[in-house]
Design a protein around this motif. Structure first.
Motif, PDB file in Angstrom:
ATOM      1  N   GLU A  52       0.825  -1.217   0.000  1.00 43.98           N
ATOM      2  CA  GLU A  52       0.000   0.000   0.000  1.00 43.98           C
ATOM      3  C   GLU A  52       0.857   1.264   0.000  1.00 43.98           C
ATOM      4  OE1 GLU A  52      -3.155   0.150   2.815  1.00 43.98           O
ATOM      5  OE2 GLU A  52      -3.416  -2.028   2.810  1.00 43.98           O
ATOM      6  N   LYS A  53       2.126   1.108   0.411  1.00 43.76           N
ATOM      7  CA  LYS A  53       3.024   2.264   0.428  1.00 43.76           C
ATOM      8  C   LYS A  53       4.452   1.770   0.177  1.00 43.76           C
ATOM      9  CE  LYS A  53       4.076   6.443   3.116  1.00 43.76           C
ATOM     10  NZ  LYS A  53       5.524   6.434   2.935  1.00 43.76           N
ATOM     11  N   ASN A  54       5.073   2.365  -0.770  1.00 41.79           N
ATOM     12  CA  ASN A  54       6.440   1.988  -1.110  1.00 41.79           C
ATOM     13  C   ASN A  54       7.300   3.255  -1.130  1.00 41.79           C
ATOM     14  OD1 ASN A  54       8.766   0.779  -1.988  1.00 41.79           O
ATOM     15  ND2 ASN A  54       8.055   0.423  -4.086  1.00 41.79           N
ATOM     16  N   ASP A  56       8.031   6.799  -0.944  1.00 46.25           N
ATOM     17  CA  ASP A  56       7.230   8.023  -1.033  1.00 46.25           C
ATOM     18  C   ASP A  56       5.943   7.814  -1.822  1.00 46.25           C
ATOM     19  OD1 ASP A  56       9.348   9.449   0.223  1.00 46.25           O
ATOM     20  OD2 ASP A  56      10.419   9.524  -1.703  1.00 46.25           O
ATOM     21  N   HIS A  58       2.266   6.364  -2.492  1.00 47.12           N
ATOM     22  CA  HIS A  58       1.042   5.847  -1.844  1.00 47.12           C
ATOM     23  C   HIS A  58       0.177   5.191  -2.908  1.00 47.12           C
ATOM     24  CE1 HIS A  58       1.552   8.137   2.031  1.00 47.12           C
ATOM     25  NE2 HIS A  58       2.315   8.882   1.223  1.00 47.12           N
ATOM     26  N   TYR A  59      -0.346   3.979  -2.577  1.00 52.02           N
ATOM     27  CA  TYR A  59      -1.185   3.247  -3.524  1.00 52.02           C
ATOM     28  C   TYR A  59      -2.611   3.191  -2.987  1.00 52.02           C
ATOM     29  CZ  TYR A  59       3.161   1.664  -5.683  1.00 52.02           C
ATOM     30  OH  TYR A  59       4.371   1.622  -6.302  1.00 52.02           O
ATOM     31  N   LEU A  60      -3.583   3.380  -3.883  1.00 52.73           N
ATOM     32  CA  LEU A  60      -5.004   3.266  -3.542  1.00 52.73           C
ATOM     33  C   LEU A  60      -5.685   2.376  -4.563  1.00 52.73           C
ATOM     34  CD1 LEU A  60      -4.077   6.410  -2.778  1.00 52.73           C
ATOM     35  CD2 LEU A  60      -6.501   6.599  -2.195  1.00 52.73           C
ATOM     36  N   GLY A  71      -6.578   1.757   0.930  1.00 50.40           N
ATOM     37  CA  GLY A  71      -5.521   2.752   0.949  1.00 50.40           C
ATOM     38  C   GLY A  71      -6.010   4.126   1.356  1.00 50.40           C
ATOM     39  N   GLU A  72      -5.087   5.071   1.601  1.00 48.94           N
ATOM     40  CA  GLU A  72      -5.390   6.441   2.015  1.00 48.94           C
ATOM     41  C   GLU A  72      -4.586   7.438   1.172  1.00 48.94           C
ATOM     42  OE1 GLU A  72      -4.501   6.870   6.112  1.00 48.94           O
ATOM     43  OE2 GLU A  72      -6.109   5.514   6.784  1.00 48.94           O
ATOM     44  N   TYR A  73      -5.240   8.558   0.921  1.00 50.85           N
ATOM     45  CA  TYR A  73      -4.560   9.635   0.207  1.00 50.85           C
ATOM     46  C   TYR A  73      -3.495  10.266   1.117  1.00 50.85           C
ATOM     47  CZ  TYR A  73      -7.831   9.743  -3.720  1.00 50.85           C
ATOM     48  OH  TYR A  73      -8.558   9.427  -4.833  1.00 50.85           O
ATOM     49  N   PRO A  74      -2.360  10.671   0.542  1.00 55.09           N
ATOM     50  CA  PRO A  74      -1.387  11.403   1.362  1.00 55.09           C
ATOM     51  C   PRO A  74      -1.970  12.731   1.798  1.00 55.09           C
ATOM     52  CG  PRO A  74      -0.732  11.436  -0.952  1.00 55.09           C
ATOM     53  CD  PRO A  74      -1.894  10.493  -0.843  1.00 55.09           C
TER      54      PRO A  74
END
Length: 434
Positions: A52-54, A56, A58-60, A71-74
């Motif tokens: 879900e995060k790699n 910097d 972010h994956y949704l 997932g969540e928005y930055p």
């Protein structure tokens, strides 16, 4: 220059960072999409490699309508953006820049939109840029180090050059102040340009030393040549004034004074002619000259002075040139006069004119004592005389004047001689081009 390099690196770094972020985002989202699958019932399966995060990024997971499934928005990123598959999106929100890339995943052999999802990857530029700042700072430090090294090298380089130039200047000032022409510049360094400069200055000093030496010799020769007639005239005046003398003795004294004054006047006249030619004070009136005609005129005058006892053999071919007829006549008179003075009795003076290798020539041959080999390089120097047999006549100014006249007309004079076999002097002048 260093400031320009800093600006260049800054601009280049920004462009490189943005390009790398875009390429990395494209690559990572495609890789992560492979870890997702959808069955025929619309169930989403996540493989072990899905994240879900790699770093910097972010994956949704979005459903077919664009709503967030996983997932969540930055923080700070807009959340109402519809999926866009064809290109990467760049959005700004409150001074922050976000790069967004969407890719679609759909169950195989299914056209139902409910069996379709989107993988959205989001990266904040400021977060990603922080990873590149270290490289940028290293680039700045490298530029600073190179600039400092260049400045230090330039200072050392300039000091070495200035030190050598200072020594050369001191040498030149020493020559100028002390008039010591024997001094020379020395340089043993590795700079080729300074070596060439030192050699050029030394050659100039060689010429100056030779010029000063010739000037001193010239002054000494002038004084020597004029001292004799002046001393004779003074002695004759004292003799005539010192006691009662007869009319015949007065007449003899006056004749001696006249001869010596004419001799001194001839020396001064020749010197003035040479000086005017040296400093271009003579205006050369150029006209077409028939050399055979000039030679015949000169020979007639010589035969009249010798009461027709002089033998002259003429071989006159056509030879025409452009020049000052008065100066050319003086040059030919000097050569012919020398041949008459130094020629042996019973032998004719041979004079020839013609064209040779694109030049017209006047060649004068005598059968006198000739000139020694060691004297040949010096015969065109002023006041130079060879052996005693020639010292009794002339002033040593005729040949230098002839050479100067020839050079002023674009020509020259050369001599050929062997002791006991006579001499040949040849005057070369440019031929008229029609």
């Amino acid at each position: 220059m260093a400031a320009a390099m800093f600006i260049f690196v800054h601009i280049l770094a920004n462009e490189a960072v943005e390009y790398d972020i875009r390429q990395n985002l494209e690559r990572e989202v495609y890789s992560n999409l492979k870890e997702i699958s959808i069955d025929e019932n619309g169930q989403i399966q996540y493989d072990d490699g899905f994240v879900e995060k790699n770093g910097d990024i972010h994956y949704l997971i979005l459903n077919g309508k664009g709503s967030v499934i996983l997932g969540e928005y930055p923080k700070g990123c807009p959340q109402d953006l519809k999926p866009m598959l064809k290109r990467l999106q760049q959005v700004s929100e409150k001074g922050e820049v976000f790069y967004i890339r969407d890719m679609r995943k759909q169950a195989e052999k299914s056209k139902n939109k409910n069996n379709r999802i989107y993988l959205r990857a989001i990266v904040c530029k400021s977060d990603a840029y922080s990873r590149y700042q270290t490289l940028e700072y290293l680039a700045y430090l490298s530029i600073l180090a190179v600039s400092c090294a260049a400045i230090a090298g330039g200072i050392m380089f300039s000091r070495r050059i200035s030190s050598s130039l200072k020594k050369m200047c001191q040498m030149a000032e020493s020559v100028g102040q002390n008039m010591n022409m024997s001094g020379r510049m020395e340089y043993q360094g590795r700079f080729y340009e300074l070596t060439v400069l030192a050699q050029a200055n030394n050659r100039m000093l060689d010429r100056l030393e030779e010029t000063f030496r010739q000037q001193e010799q010239f002054t000494s020769d002038v004084a020597h040549e004029l001292r004799t007639p002046v001393a004779v005239m003074t002695a004759q005046c004292q003799y005539a004034r010192g006691k009662t003398v007869s009319r015949e003795e007065y007449q003899e004294a006056f004749e001696v004074i006249e001869r010596q004054s004419l001799k001194a006047g001839a020396i001064i006249s020749r010197l003035l002619d040479l000086s005017r030619l040296d400093y271009d004070r003579v205006e050369i009136q150029k006209e077409e000259i028939d050399l055979p005609e000039i030679v015949e005129s000169v020979c007639e005058d010589l035969q009249q002075k010798s009461n027709d006892s002089l033998k002259i053999k003429l071989t006159l071919a056509e030879a025409r040139t452009m020049g000052d007829i008065g100066l050319i006549m003086i040059a030919i008179q000097n050569l012919a006069g020398n041949a008459v003075k130094y020629g042996s009795e019973g032998y004719a003076v041979e004079i020839e004119t013609g064209v040779q290798d694109g030049m017209v020539f006047v060649s004068v041959k005598d059968y006198g004592p000739g000139i020694a080999k060691e004297d040949m390089p010096h015969i065109f120097k002023r006041f130079y005389k060879t052996d005693k047999s020639r010292n009794s006549q002339g002033f040593g100014l005729g040949l230098p004047l002839t050479m100067k006249i020839a050079q002023k007309h674009g020509g020259t004079v050369y001599a050929e001689s062997s002791p006991g076999q006579g001499s040949r002097f040849t005057l070369l002048l440019p031929v008229i081009t029609l």
